[in-house]
Design an enzyme around this catalytic site. Structure first.
Site, PDB file in Angstrom:
ATOM      1  N   HIS A 298       0.821  -1.218   0.000  1.00  0.00           N
ATOM      2  CA  HIS A 298       0.000   0.000   0.000  1.00  0.00           C
ATOM      3  C   HIS A 298       0.853   1.266   0.000  1.00  0.00           C
ATOM      4  O   HIS A 298       1.887   1.337   0.647  1.00  0.00           O
ATOM      5  CB  HIS A 298      -1.036   0.004   1.128  1.00  0.00           C
ATOM      6  CG  HIS A 298      -0.506   0.024   2.531  1.00  0.00           C
ATOM      7  ND1 HIS A 298      -0.219   1.182   3.201  1.00  0.00           N
ATOM      8  CD2 HIS A 298      -0.238  -0.984   3.400  1.00  0.00           C
ATOM      9  CE1 HIS A 298       0.192   0.894   4.420  1.00  0.00           C
ATOM     10  NE2 HIS A 298       0.208  -0.413   4.578  1.00  0.00           N
ATOM     11  N   ASP A 310       6.124   1.021   6.513  1.00  0.00           N
ATOM     12  CA  ASP A 310       4.692   0.683   6.388  1.00  0.00           C
ATOM     13  C   ASP A 310       4.024   1.727   5.529  1.00  0.00           C
ATOM     14  O   ASP A 310       3.561   2.735   6.020  1.00  0.00           O
ATOM     15  CB  ASP A 310       4.071   0.615   7.782  1.00  0.00           C
ATOM     16  CG  ASP A 310       2.633   0.160   7.755  1.00  0.00           C
ATOM     17  OD1 ASP A 310       2.176  -0.298   6.695  1.00  0.00           O
ATOM     18  OD2 ASP A 310       1.963   0.258   8.791  1.00  0.00           O
ATOM     19  N   GLU A 344      -5.265   1.899   2.886  1.00  0.00           N
ATOM     20  CA  GLU A 344      -5.116   0.691   3.714  1.00  0.00           C
ATOM     21  C   GLU A 344      -5.236   1.016   5.189  1.00  0.00           C
ATOM     22  O   GLU A 344      -5.956   0.351   5.933  1.00  0.00           O
ATOM     23  CB  GLU A 344      -3.759   0.029   3.431  1.00  0.00           C
ATOM     24  CG  GLU A 344      -3.638  -1.383   4.019  1.00  0.00           C
ATOM     25  CD  GLU A 344      -3.151  -1.464   5.456  1.00  0.00           C
ATOM     26  OE1 GLU A 344      -3.206  -2.559   6.033  1.00  0.00           O
ATOM     27  OE2 GLU A 344      -2.719  -0.453   6.032  1.00  0.00           O
ATOM     28  N   GLU A 345      -4.535   2.055   5.605  1.00  0.00           N
ATOM     29  CA  GLU A 345      -4.469   2.329   7.050  1.00  0.00           C
ATOM     30  C   GLU A 345      -5.815   2.734   7.636  1.00  0.00           C
ATOM     31  O   GLU A 345      -6.035   2.593   8.821  1.00  0.00           O
ATOM     32  CB  GLU A 345      -3.417   3.408   7.339  1.00  0.00           C
ATOM     33  CG  GLU A 345      -1.988   3.014   6.967  1.00  0.00           C
ATOM     34  CD  GLU A 345      -1.429   1.877   7.828  1.00  0.00           C
ATOM     35  OE1 GLU A 345      -2.169   1.320   8.659  1.00  0.00           O
ATOM     36  OE2 GLU A 345      -0.247   1.549   7.647  1.00  0.00           O
ATOM     37  N   ASP A 372       3.426  -6.409   3.401  1.00  0.00           N
ATOM     38  CA  ASP A 372       3.037  -5.342   4.331  1.00  0.00           C
ATOM     39  C   ASP A 372       3.399  -5.680   5.774  1.00  0.00           C
ATOM     40  O   ASP A 372       2.779  -5.191   6.706  1.00  0.00           O
ATOM     41  CB  ASP A 372       1.533  -5.055   4.202  1.00  0.00           C
ATOM     42  CG  ASP A 372       1.127  -3.791   4.945  1.00  0.00           C
ATOM     43  OD1 ASP A 372       2.009  -2.970   5.266  1.00  0.00           O
ATOM     44  OD2 ASP A 372      -0.079  -3.627   5.214  1.00  0.00           O
ATOM     45  N   HIS A 443       3.547   2.722  12.684  1.00  0.00           N
ATOM     46  CA  HIS A 443       2.558   3.782  12.968  1.00  0.00           C
ATOM     47  C   HIS A 443       3.093   4.857  13.908  1.00  0.00           C
ATOM     48  O   HIS A 443       2.337   5.459  14.655  1.00  0.00           O
ATOM     49  CB  HIS A 443       1.266   3.193  13.564  1.00  0.00           C
ATOM     50  CG  HIS A 443       0.546   2.264  12.629  1.00  0.00           C
ATOM     51  ND1 HIS A 443      -0.661   1.676  12.954  1.00  0.00           N
ATOM     52  CD2 HIS A 443       0.850   1.815  11.389  1.00  0.00           C
ATOM     53  CE1 HIS A 443      -1.062   0.908  11.947  1.00  0.00           C
ATOM     54  NE2 HIS A 443      -0.157   0.977  10.989  1.00  0.00           N
TER      55      HIS A 443
HETATM   56 ZN   LIG Z   1       0.767  -1.406   6.282  1.00  0.00          ZN
END
Ligand SMILES: [Zn+2]
Ligand SMILES: *[C@@H]1O[C@H](CO)[C@@H](O)[C@H](O)[C@H]1NC(C)=O
Length: 480
Positions: A298, A310, A344-345, A372, A443
């Site tokens: 993503h 990520d 995606e997130e 991912d 994140h």
């Molecule tokens: Zn991810």
């Protein structure tokens, strides 16, 4: 748009988030089952042997040859220029425009985007402070889809719990307070439920907000954000991640019977919806062009950090796999398609819409591959399909990656974006790698190029290109 247009959508997402994190369990593949498969042993093994020279060419080209270091270089150029690429932002759309241009320059046979409607959530300014027993600023990050504090400062006492069971048993104490979740971290999969459901669980007993320990095994006082969702029948209360250090501080103070008071101010809010895009490119198959091997990662990221890990790494090894096939002049029978998912997130939004819109083509999708869970040193791949011949084919192909120690096959799934395709019967595969440190950075503001490694990205690119090419080059698509 009105207050909360995403009710039914979020219910789906809720199920998805917990399914993704809790269900996937894998087992190591045992090749003994391959000995009793006649067609595999006579024909398919030979087909794979016939492409072994191509696979070696891919490895040489990417790991030690002209493309050595290139995935890192491209990723750094992208991540350093665009930074974070949050769903619903103009910056994500600029990053997508850049990618479209980049893929065209690498002469992928087709480059196009597909519109995706995404909800827009805005973080705004936010701060929090412990005001009793002493003044101490708290590093917080609002969780995705959280409401804010409506322009005022929300102040209240704190109750600290370790589990949902403890919350329930002490529910009489919750009304009018912030609930702090200071769970014992075991694994991401076991702990992420506090992030996902913590606010709703607390709200049902009258809490005014939820402060949730970041889902990470390691911390230098940085909060880790992520998505949460509200249950339908409870009041939406502010939900923020706090650092491991502050969660433990609250835990110790509360255990000593010391009253804790916290103030919080958040501008978080929904702001309608926007159009984003999945970014798609293809190397057209030479003879079975309507059959597809899909590779993916993503392109969107959280709004903190730079989304290098990520999922910049996963997205970049995916499109780079096609570039390598193209540059080497390899001609796979079926089409190799790279999809760089959006949204995606914020709930696998691009992938969900993709699966719906392409539902009639999925019987011809041989495999959906996704990276991912990091692009650290690769060890092999997972494969979700239950058909033993297909498992043996994947295993046989992975043997060709012994020169780079990436031959391990695990049966099962890690999935997230590819879950919607797997739900419709498409076998799924994830890139396996030594990702013990993945959740250190996940994140958080720490997700930058500094996490990435040049050689690891080459090795991951080689695994991805070799696997995609191999599965697109053999005579038949993977049996289901
Ligand atoms: Zn991810
Ligand atoms: C995609 O979205 C853009 C921007 O909203 C719009 O101009 C375009 O017509 C859409 N394309 C399709 C095929 O719907």
């Amino acid at each position: 748009m009105a207050n909360w247009p995403y009710g039914p959508f979020i219910i789906l997402v809720t199920i998805q988030v917990f399914y993704v994190d809790l269900v996937p369990k894998t087992t190591t593949f045992d090749p003994i089952i391959c000995e009793s498969l006649p067609k595999f042993n006579t024909e398919i093994r030979q087909q794979i042997a016939n492409i072994s020279a191509d696979i070696q060419k891919i490895i040489d080209y990417v790991v030690n040859g002209p493309d050595s270091g290139l995935t890192y270089k491209e990723l750094a150029l992208f991540v350093d220029q665009f930074g974070s690429r949050f769903t619903g932002t103009a910056n994500l759309e600029s990053a997508i425009d850049y990618m479209v241009d980049r893929l065209k320059r690498d002469k992928h046979d087709k480059v196009y985007t597909e519109n995706v409607t995404v909800p827009v959530w805005i973080r705004g300014k936010e701060w929090a402070q412990m005001v009793s027993p002493r003044n101490k600023p708290l590093n917080i990050l609002s969780l995705g889809y959280s409401v804010g504090t409506n322009g005022s400062v929300l102040t209240g006492d704190v109750i600290v719990v370790k589990t949902f069971d403890e919350l329930k048993s002490r529910s009489e104490e919750v009304r009018g307070k912030f609930v702090v979740y200071n769970y014992d971290f075991k694994s991401y999969g076991e702990s992420v439920k506090y992030r996902g459901q913590g606010a709703s669980q607390a709200a049902q007993y009258g809490a005014i907000g939820a402060l949730i320990r970041s889902v990470t095994p390691f911390s230098i006082n940085s909060p880790h954000t992520g998505m949460q969702s509200y249950a339908n029948n409870v009041r939406k209360i502010p939900a923020v991640s706090i650092t491991v250090e502050d969660a433990e501080l609250f835990g110790r103070l509360a255990a000593s019977g010391i009253n804790i008071t916290v103030s919080i101010s958040m501008e978080a809010r929904m702001d309608g919806e926007a159009v984003s895009r999945n970014t798609v490119s293809e190397i057209t198959g030479s003879s079975k062009l309507d059959e597809v091997v899909l590779v993916s990662g993503h392109l969107d990221s959280w709004d903190v950090g730079q989304g290098a890990m990520d999922d910049g790494g996963g997205a970049f090894i995916s499109w780079r796999a096609l570039s390598v096939i193209k540059k080497l002049g390899l001609k796979p029978k079926r089409t190799v398609r790279s999809v760089l998912w959006t949204g995606e997130e914020m709930g696998l939004i691009g992938a969900q819409q993709y699966a719906q819109q392409h539902i009639n083509e999925l019987s011809k999708m041989s495999i959906a591959m996704e990276s991912d869970i990091g692009t650290f040193t690769p060890t092999g791949i997972t494969y979700s399909g239950q058909n033993t011949t297909a498992q043996c084919i994947v295993n046989e192909l992975l043997k060709l990656l012994k020169p780079i120690n990436a031959s391990q096959l695990r049966i099962g799934s890690e999935g997230s974006d590819i879950d919607y395709l797997m739900d419709k019967g498409v076998p799924g595969s994830s890139l396996d790698n030594r990702n013990d440190r993945y959740f250190y950075f996940h994140h958080s503001a720490g997700d930058t190029m500094t996490v990435e490694n040049r050689r690891d990205l080459d090795l991951c690119t080689a695994v991805w290109a070799a696997t995609a090419y191999g599965l697109a080059a053999i005579d038949d698509q993977l049996p289901r």
